[in-house]
Scaffold this active site. Structure first.
Site, PDB file in Angstrom:
ATOM      1  N   VAL A 147       0.789  -1.071  -0.034  1.00 19.82           N
ATOM      2  CA  VAL A 147      -0.112  -0.135  -0.112  1.00 19.82           C
ATOM      3  C   VAL A 147       0.864   1.059   0.186  1.00 19.82           C
ATOM      4  O   VAL A 147       2.000   1.444   0.294  1.00 19.82           O
ATOM      5  CB  VAL A 147      -0.790  -0.273   0.766  1.00 19.82           C
ATOM      6  CG1 VAL A 147      -1.700   1.705   1.392  1.00 19.82           C
ATOM      7  CG2 VAL A 147      -1.853  -1.318   1.436  1.00 19.82           C
ATOM      8  N   CYS A 148       0.302   1.885  -1.272  1.00 16.97           N
ATOM      9  CA  CYS A 148       1.214   3.540  -1.268  1.00 16.97           C
ATOM     10  C   CYS A 148       2.741   3.542  -1.113  1.00 16.97           C
ATOM     11  O   CYS A 148       3.475   2.287  -2.376  1.00 16.97           O
ATOM     12  CB  CYS A 148       1.165   4.424  -0.643  1.00 16.97           C
ATOM     13  SG  CYS A 148       1.995   6.204  -0.311  1.00 16.97           S
ATOM     14  N   GLN A 149       3.347   3.490  -0.395  1.00 17.04           N
ATOM     15  CA  GLN A 149       5.515   3.813  -0.784  1.00 17.04           C
ATOM     16  C   GLN A 149       5.090   2.483   0.098  1.00 17.04           C
ATOM     17  O   GLN A 149       6.195   1.052  -0.789  1.00 17.04           O
ATOM     18  CB  GLN A 149       5.827   4.484   1.059  1.00 17.04           C
ATOM     19  CG  GLN A 149       7.323   4.065   0.601  1.00 17.04           C
ATOM     20  CD  GLN A 149       7.857   4.645   1.985  1.00 17.04           C
ATOM     21  OE1 GLN A 149       7.390   5.324   3.208  1.00 17.04           O
ATOM     22  NE2 GLN A 149       9.080   5.499   0.790  1.00 17.04           N
ATOM     23  N   GLY A 151       3.569  -0.030  -1.137  1.00 18.23           N
ATOM     24  CA  GLY A 151       3.033  -0.699  -3.094  1.00 18.23           C
ATOM     25  C   GLY A 151       4.795  -0.693  -3.297  1.00 18.23           C
ATOM     26  O   GLY A 151       5.088  -2.316  -4.274  1.00 18.23           O
ATOM     27  N   MET A 171      -1.384  -1.179  -4.301  1.00 20.89           N
ATOM     28  CA  MET A 171      -2.657  -0.137  -4.041  1.00 20.89           C
ATOM     29  C   MET A 171      -2.160   1.240  -3.654  1.00 20.89           C
ATOM     30  O   MET A 171      -0.955   1.238  -2.414  1.00 20.89           O
ATOM     31  CB  MET A 171      -3.135  -0.699  -2.967  1.00 20.89           C
ATOM     32  CG  MET A 171      -3.859  -2.533  -3.227  1.00 20.89           C
ATOM     33  SD  MET A 171      -4.792  -3.290  -1.739  1.00 20.89           S
ATOM     34  CE  MET A 171      -6.343  -1.457  -2.395  1.00 20.89           C
TER      35      MET A 171
END
Length: 422
Positions: A147-149, A151, A171
């Protein structure tokens, strides 16, 4: 031009607002800490190394996906955003849909962590956590969800260790940093990250929070509080508001060296998407990502615009790859109604369709006895400097007596600065 004022209606609205404010104040004064607790979904700690903790969520269904799913969240915020409250917990929904979920908690870095590098996070903590999950479940591969960083980290890890990843889900994660769609990408071009890291060692969470708030100053510092007053007399709205406020300002500091590399080599030089990023002496080649890929982005994301997420699908070798657009913002797709109706079911169905158990050739006993040696090979980049800076921290596991793996090689740049895990 004269605009008539309905004084009676204005006074009624003012009185109504005052009543809501009084009721809201009473509600907040009556609340206890347990009333606004976060992360309600039951889980247990199964592994710890320094400040990093690995949790396993207790399954809800009897029949669960036999390939475990490991969630890697960003360093800059706390992972419990995905489990903020019971009724809108994307974690709980995934459990209901049959996923076997693990999550990495990066913890709160302090001054002793200023020399922690991206190599430490990915070759060290992240790889050790994944090895532990594979050992416990007696499998060769796991599903990796970033998720985010997190990811971005997950894509890097999958390119370095593709043999360990059954399916990759990213994501709202950035991969192509050469975009001007987001204000954050403009600012980073002009950030003197060397001076910042050299001065602070560990980047203060307040500095990061102020920057995020300034991306949308009116809506994030004024409008949301004005909007809150309209529903201040609703106890559930008050609780949800306080939970979100708690998450927003519960931000870890950032380990300086990892922060330095992430800003310079990804945001400023865009090395990842060009396959030029070097990590622990190895080139991160995204073409090595050949496992099934699900890349999810949010259409109204002001932190990671779609232009930063979508290019991943163009550079990987995966034949089975899907790009999914969600109408919502960076956080809204996890805490809003869409998280339950669209996001969680899409991810769970995609993983369930592609996850068939592949057991290791070793027996459980032999896997356990050889766990330490296999970990040592995959974590060889853990630096001596980071160990010395956090020598008081110990690696522990609630389910295994496996000792902390040793590490030998790490880039010399880790001696220059520090990054706080946020």
């Amino acid at each position: 031009m004269f605009f008539p004022i309905d004084y009676k209606k204005s006074m009624e609205e003012l009185v109504d607002l005052n009543k809501k404010m009084i009721k809201g104040t009473d509600i907040m004064l009556s609340l206890e800490k347990k009333d606004v607790d976060v992360a309600p979904t039951p889980k247990e700690l199964i592994y710890q190394e320094d400040k990093m903790k690995l949790y396993h969520y207790k399954p809800i269904k009897k029949d669960v996906n036999t390939i475990p799913t490991v969630i890697v969240y960003a360093l800059v915020n706390r992972q419990y955003m995905m489990d903020l409250q019971e009724k809108n917990s994307v974690i709980k929904r995934w459990l209901e849909l049959g996923l076997d979920v693990y999550i990495v908690d990066w913890g709160y870095p302090d001054k002793s962590d200023k020399y922690i590098t991206m190599e430490d996070y990915i070759y060290g903590y992240m790889d050790n956590a994944i090895n532990k999950v594979m050992e416990i479940n007696n499998v060769d591969e796991i599903n990796l969800l970033g998720v985010c960083q997190g990811g971005t980290f997950s894509a890097i890890y999958s390119a370095l260790f593709p043999e360990k990843i059954k399916n990759l889900v990213t994501m709202v994660a950035p991969f192509d940093f050469d975009t001007k769609d987001g204000l954050l990408f403009h600012w980073s071009d002009y950030m003197d990250v060397d001076n910042l890291v050299d001065a602070h060692g560990v980047i203060p969470a307040d500095f990061m929070n102020f920057g995020f708030l300034m991306l949308r100053p009116f809506s994030l510092t004024m409008d949301k509080y004005v909007g809150f007053l309209d529903n201040a007399d609703n106890p559930e709205v008050v609780k949800d508001f306080l939970r979100m406020e708690r998450w927003i300002f519960d931000s870890p500091d950032q380990a300086g060296e990892a922060f330095r590399k992430f800003i310079k080599e990804l945001y400023q030089e865009n090395k990842l998407i060009k396959n030029e990023l070097q990590l622990g002496g190895r080139t991160v080649d995204l073409k090595n990502i050949d496992m099934p890929l699900l890349n999810v982005y949010a259409e109204k994301d002001h932190l990671v615009p779609p232009a930063a997420s979508k290019p991943l699908n163009d550079v990987v070798s995966s034949k089975d790859k899907e790009l999914v657009s969600i109408k919502g913002g960076h956080i809204g797709i996890y805490v809003g109604s869409k998280s339950q109706k669209e996001v969680a079911p899409k991810v769970a169905d995609w993983l369930n369709e592609r996850s068939t158990k592949k057991t290791t050739k070793k027996s459980s006993s032999s896997a356990s006895s050889s766990g330490s040696s296999s970990k040592a090979k995959s974590t060889s980049s853990k630096s001596t400097s980071s160990k010395s800076s956090s020598s008081s921290s110990k690696s522990t596991s609630t389910n295994s007596s496996t000792s902390k793996t040793s590490s030998g090689s790490k880039s010399s740049s880790s001696k220059k600065g520090s990054e706080e895990e946020k």
